[in-house]
Design a protein around this motif. Structure first.
Motif, PDB file in Angstrom:
ATOM      1  N   LEU A  51       0.829  -1.208   0.000  1.00 37.61           N
ATOM      2  CA  LEU A  51       0.000   0.000   0.000  1.00 37.61           C
ATOM      3  C   LEU A  51       0.864   1.259   0.000  1.00 37.61           C
ATOM      4  O   LEU A  51       0.625   2.181  -0.770  1.00 37.61           O
ATOM      5  CB  LEU A  51      -0.920   0.012   1.230  1.00 37.61           C
ATOM      6  N   LEU A  52       1.872   1.273   0.872  1.00 35.45           N
ATOM      7  CA  LEU A  52       2.655   2.505   1.044  1.00 35.45           C
ATOM      8  C   LEU A  52       3.562   2.787  -0.155  1.00 35.45           C
ATOM      9  O   LEU A  52       3.495   3.869  -0.747  1.00 35.45           O
ATOM     10  CB  LEU A  52       3.495   2.394   2.328  1.00 35.45           C
ATOM     11  N   ARG A  53       4.378   1.829  -0.531  1.00 37.07           N
ATOM     12  CA  ARG A  53       5.367   2.062  -1.584  1.00 37.07           C
ATOM     13  C   ARG A  53       4.766   1.945  -2.992  1.00 37.07           C
ATOM     14  O   ARG A  53       5.067   2.744  -3.863  1.00 37.07           O
ATOM     15  CB  ARG A  53       6.518   1.047  -1.419  1.00 37.07           C
ATOM     16  N   MET A 265      11.291   2.152   0.479  1.00 34.66           N
ATOM     17  CA  MET A 265      11.560   2.297  -0.957  1.00 34.66           C
ATOM     18  C   MET A 265      12.143   1.028  -1.574  1.00 34.66           C
ATOM     19  O   MET A 265      12.186   0.885  -2.790  1.00 34.66           O
ATOM     20  CB  MET A 265      12.538   3.453  -1.202  1.00 34.66           C
ATOM     21  N   ILE A 266      12.629   0.145  -0.730  1.00 32.76           N
ATOM     22  CA  ILE A 266      13.268  -1.075  -1.208  1.00 32.76           C
ATOM     23  C   ILE A 266      12.355  -2.262  -0.876  1.00 32.76           C
ATOM     24  O   ILE A 266      11.812  -2.314   0.241  1.00 32.76           O
ATOM     25  CB  ILE A 266      14.635  -1.297  -0.509  1.00 32.76           C
ATOM     26  N   GLY A 308      15.708   6.696   3.835  1.00 32.39           N
ATOM     27  CA  GLY A 308      15.513   5.455   3.080  1.00 32.39           C
ATOM     28  C   GLY A 308      15.566   4.213   3.970  1.00 32.39           C
ATOM     29  O   GLY A 308      15.560   3.101   3.465  1.00 32.39           O
ATOM     30  N   GLY A 309      15.619   4.427   5.289  1.00 35.36           N
ATOM     31  CA  GLY A 309      15.679   3.300   6.213  1.00 35.36           C
ATOM     32  C   GLY A 309      17.029   2.604   6.176  1.00 35.36           C
ATOM     33  O   GLY A 309      17.962   3.064   5.501  1.00 35.36           O
ATOM     34  N   VAL A 310      17.113   1.515   6.900  1.00 33.80           N
ATOM     35  CA  VAL A 310      18.390   0.793   6.998  1.00 33.80           C
ATOM     36  C   VAL A 310      18.809   0.246   5.630  1.00 33.80           C
ATOM     37  O   VAL A 310      19.954   0.419   5.215  1.00 33.80           O
ATOM     38  CB  VAL A 310      18.272  -0.351   8.035  1.00 33.80           C
ATOM     39  N   LEU A 314      21.992   1.280   3.330  1.00 30.77           N
ATOM     40  CA  LEU A 314      22.934   0.221   2.943  1.00 30.77           C
ATOM     41  C   LEU A 314      23.118   0.208   1.417  1.00 30.77           C
ATOM     42  O   LEU A 314      24.244   0.132   0.913  1.00 30.77           O
ATOM     43  CB  LEU A 314      22.387  -1.127   3.421  1.00 30.77           C
ATOM     44  N   TYR A 315      22.029   0.292   0.694  1.00 33.22           N
ATOM     45  CA  TYR A 315      22.093   0.289  -0.774  1.00 33.22           C
ATOM     46  C   TYR A 315      22.860   1.508  -1.282  1.00 33.22           C
ATOM     47  O   TYR A 315      23.610   1.431  -2.244  1.00 33.22           O
ATOM     48  CB  TYR A 315      20.684   0.261  -1.372  1.00 33.22           C
TER      49      TYR A 315
END
Lengths: 333, 253
Positions: A51-53, A265-266, A308-310, A314-315
Motif C-alpha cells: 500500500l505505502l510504496r 523504498m526497497i 531510506g531506512g536501513v 545500505l544500498y
C-alpha cells in the motif's frame, strides 16, 4: 517466476534462505523464536508496503487484518476445536482477513492521503472495540489462548511449546514467509504491480490509460489485508495468546515503524525492518522502562538521517562503493 | 467516427460549453482553436471522460459514450495526451508505455508473471518508443527526461493505446522549435497509418495550417467557425476572436 532465478538478486535471496534454513544450527532456541516472530511480522510489513510504496497510500489500521487472521485462528480453536489444525487455521485466517479487508477497503479506497489513513485507523479501532467488548465471544481483553495445532493430522503430543516453536514450527514459519515474499515480489513486478505504481505516480494519467484506479487500489488493499491476516495466523501460534491490542492503532503504528525502519523504498526493507524491530523493542524493553522513548528517538533519527531506512542507507553505501553496480530505473522494486 | 451533439457543461454559474456540436471522420485531422478560457480543454475532458456533460451526447462509432467512464472509452478506442505533461515519473520510460500496451491487451490486472516477461507487449512498447525516437531512454525514469521528451512520451503513451480517436492537447508545447515539425510528422505518419481520427488543440498557426484538414474555432463555449483552414482563417469574426484584429492579412496562414 523462473526469470527471477537468473538475476543476482535471486542469488542473494537463495543465500539468505539457506542461511535462515541453517539458522537453528547456529543460534539458540530463544533467538530462533525471536527470528520466528520477526519473520511472521515481516509478512504483514510486506503487505503494508504494497500500500505505502507501490500504491501510495498509508494505512494506519493494518492491525485490523492481522487481528482478523489471528482471531480466526483463536475462534476456530474456541468454537470448533475438533477442526483445529494448522492448515484449516491458515484457511480461516486468509478468509477472515480477506473478507474484513474487502469490506473496510471498499470504504477506504475512495479516499487518498490523510483521509485514507484516518479512515483505516478509525475502522481498525472499531474492530478493536468489538473484540474488546464482545467478551462472551472473543474473550474480551483477556483474549484467547492458541495451543499447538495439528499439521495435516500429525499431532505433536507431549512436545513442550518452546520446543515446538524452536523446532518444527520455525521451518513452517520460514516456509510461509518465503512463499509470501516470493508472491509479493511477483505481484509488485507484474503488470498489476506496475498499474498500481502508475496510480501512485499519477492517478489522472492512470485513469486515462484505462486503469480502474479505485478498483485496483481496492485489490491492493485486499491483498495487503490478506497478507496481514496470514501474518496474524502464523504469529498467533508463535505468541500462543491473542488479545485485542493487536487491533489497536498502537500496534498498526508499530508496523508502519517497521516499514520505515527497514526502508519502504526497497522491496526487502520491510522484512529487515520487522526483524530489526523485534530485536530493538526486546532490548529496549529489557534495558529501560522508558523503552518507547528509545523507539521514538530511533524514528526521529531515521527520518532525519536515513529517510531510506536501513536498507536504503545500505544500498546507498553499496552504490557509492561500486558506482558501476548502480541499479537501473525501476530496479529498486 | 466521433459525433458530439449539443453539448453543455457548466461549473457552478459559469457555462463553459454551450451547445457544441460537431463530427470528426476517420483519418481526419481537425484543429481546435480558441482563445484562453474558450473551453477547449473542457471539451477534451468531456470527450475523454475526465468530465461528464450536463446535457448533450457523445457518440463514438455510432455508440453512445456520453456517460461511459474513462476506462470504457479507452476500450472503445479513445486516447488523449495532456496540455500539462502527465507521466508516471517513478516508472521507467518503457514501463510508462508498456502499461498502455497492457491496458489495450486487457492484461493490466495480471499478477504472478513479471511485466518484463510479457514479450509481445514489451516488443510493442519498444516499437512505439522507436517511432517516437525514445527507445534509447527506455530504462530512464519518466522524471529523468527533458521537458521536450516528456511531452513526446506523453503523446507516445496516448498513441500506444492504439486509438481510433485521438485527442491531442498542444502536443508540441515545450518541444524545441526545431523539433516541433519532426514531432508532428511522426504523429501524423503514425495516426495516418492507423486511420485514426484526431482532434488537436494547437496555438501554433504554422502547425495548424500544415497538418490540419479542418479547423474549428471555439469562443466562449460555442463553435464560432468550422471548415477548411484557409476559409476559417479568413473569417473576420475568427480573426477578431483569435488575434484581436479584423484585417484579413493579420492571420499567419
Amino acid at each position: 517466476m523462473t526469470r527471477y532465478l537468473r538475476t543476482p538478486r535471486a542469488a542473494v535471496y537463495a543465500g539468505v534462505f539457506l542461511g535462515l534454513l541453517l539458522l537453528p544450527h547456529f543460534v539458540d532456541a530463544y533467538h530462533l523464536t525471536l527470528v520466528e516472530t520477526g519473520l511472521s511480522l515481516a509478512i504483514m510489513a510486506l503487505g503494508l508496503n504494497l500500500l505505502l510504496r507501490y500504491t501510495g497510500v498509508l494505512s494506519f489500521g493494518i492491525g485490523a487484518y492481522f487481528a482478523s487472521g489471528a482471531y480466526a485462528v483463536g475462534l476456530l480453536y474456541m468454537y470448533l476445536p475438533q477442526y483445529f489444525s494448522f492448515e484449516l487455521s491458515m484457511l480461516a485466517a486468509l478468509a477472515a482477513s480477506a473478507a474484513v479487508s474487502a469490506l473496510f477497503g471498499f470504504v477506504c479506497v475512495r479516499h487518498t492521503r490523510i483521509f485514507f489513513s484516518i479512515l483505516t485507523l478509525a475502522l481498525s479501532m472499531l474492530l478493536f472495540a468489538v473484540l474488546e467488548k464482545a467478551y462472551y465471544y472473543t474473550g474480551g481483553s483477556d483474549g484467547i489462548r492458541v495451543p499447538i495445532p495439528t499439521f495435516f493430522g500429525y499431532q505433536f503430543e507431549g512436545m513442550r511449546r518452546f520446543a515446538f516453536l524452536s523446532g518444527p514450527y520455525y521451518y513452517v514459519v520460514l516456509l510461509v514467509f518465503s512463499a509470501a515474499t516470493l508472491l509479493m515480489l511477483a505481484i509488485v513486478n507484474s503488470p498489476f504491480g506496475k498499474a498500481l505504481q502508475a496510480t501512485r505516480d499519477n492517478e489522472l494519467r492512470a485513469e486515462m490509460i484505462g486503469v480502474r484506479v479505485k478498483r485496483f487500489r481496492w485489490y491492493a488493499f485486499v491483498i495487503a489485508g490478506t497478507f496481514s491476516g496470514l501474518s496474524g495466523g502464523v504469529w498467533s501460534f508463535v505468541n500462543g495468546h491473542i488479545t485485542p491490542e493487536i487491533c489497536s492503532w498502537v500496534f498498526s503504528g508499530e508496523v508502519v515503524y517497521m516499514v520505515l525502519l527497514g526502508g519502504f523504498m526497497i522491496f526487502e526493507g520491510p522484512i529487515v525492518g520487522a526483524l530489526l524491530f523485534t530485536y530493538l523493542r526486546l532490548y529496549a524493553v529489557a534495558w529501560t522502562e522508558y523503552w518507547m522513548l528509545i523507539v521514538g528517538a530511533t524514528l526521529v533519527i531515521l527520518v532525519l538521517l536515513l529517510p531510506g531506512g536501513v536498507t536504503g542507507g545500505l544500498y546507498r553505501l553499496i552504490e557509492r562503493l561500486t558506482p558501476k553496480a548502480r541499479p537501473k530505473a525501476g530496479a529498486s522494486v | 467516427m466521433l459525433e458530439v451533439k449539443d453539448l453543455f457543461k457548466s461549473f457552478g454559474r459559469f457555462l463553459v460549453i454551450q451547445g457544441v456540436s460537431f463530427a470528426i471522420n476517420q483519418n481526419e485531422v481537425v484543429a481546435l482553436l480558441g482563445p484562453n478560457g474558450a473551453g477547449k480543454t473542457t471539451l477534451v475532458n468531456l470527450i475523454s471522460g475526465h468530465l461528464f456533460p450536463d446535457q448533450g451526447r457523445i457518440l463514438l462509432g455510432g455508440r453512445d459514450i456520453t456517460h461511459a467512464p474513462p476506462y470504457e472509452r479507452i476500450k472503445r478506442g479513445i486516447a488523449r495526451n495532456f496540455q500539462l505533461t502527465q507521466l508516471f515519473p517513478e516508472l521507467s520510460v518503457l514501463d510508462n508505455v508498456r502499461n498502455c500496451i497492457f491496458s489495450v491487451r486487457g492484461q493490466l490486472s495480471r499478477f504472478f508473471k513479471p511485466a518484463s516477461s510479457y514479450q509481445e507487449a514489451t516488443a510493442q512498447a519498444l516499437e512505439v518508443l522507436e517511432v517516437f525516437n525514445l527507445a534509447q531512454y527506455q530504462n530512464e525514469l519518466g522524471a529523468g527526461l527533458s521537458e521536450g521528451d516528456k511531452k513526446i512520451l506523453d503523446t507516445a503513451m496516448a498513441f500506444a493505446l492504439q486509438p481510433d480517436f485521438l485527442l491531442l492537447d498542444e502536443p508540441t508545447s515545450g518541444v524545441a522549435t526545431a523539433e516541433k515539425f519532426k514531432v508532428m510528422d511522426t504523429i501524423i505518419a503514425a495516426i495516418g497509418a492507423r486511420g485514426t481520427a484526431t482532434l488537436i488543440i494547437e496555438h501554433d498557426m504554422d502547425i495548424v495550417s500544415d497538418y490540419a484538414q479542418r479547423v474549428m474555432v471555439l469562443a466562449e463555449g460555442r463553435i464560432l467557425a468550422n471548415g477548411a483552414p484557409k476559409e476559417v482563417m479568413q473569417d473576420q469574426a475568427v480573426q477578431e476572436t483569435l488575434f484581436g484584429v479584423s484585417e484579413p492579412n493579420a492571420a499567419r496562414c
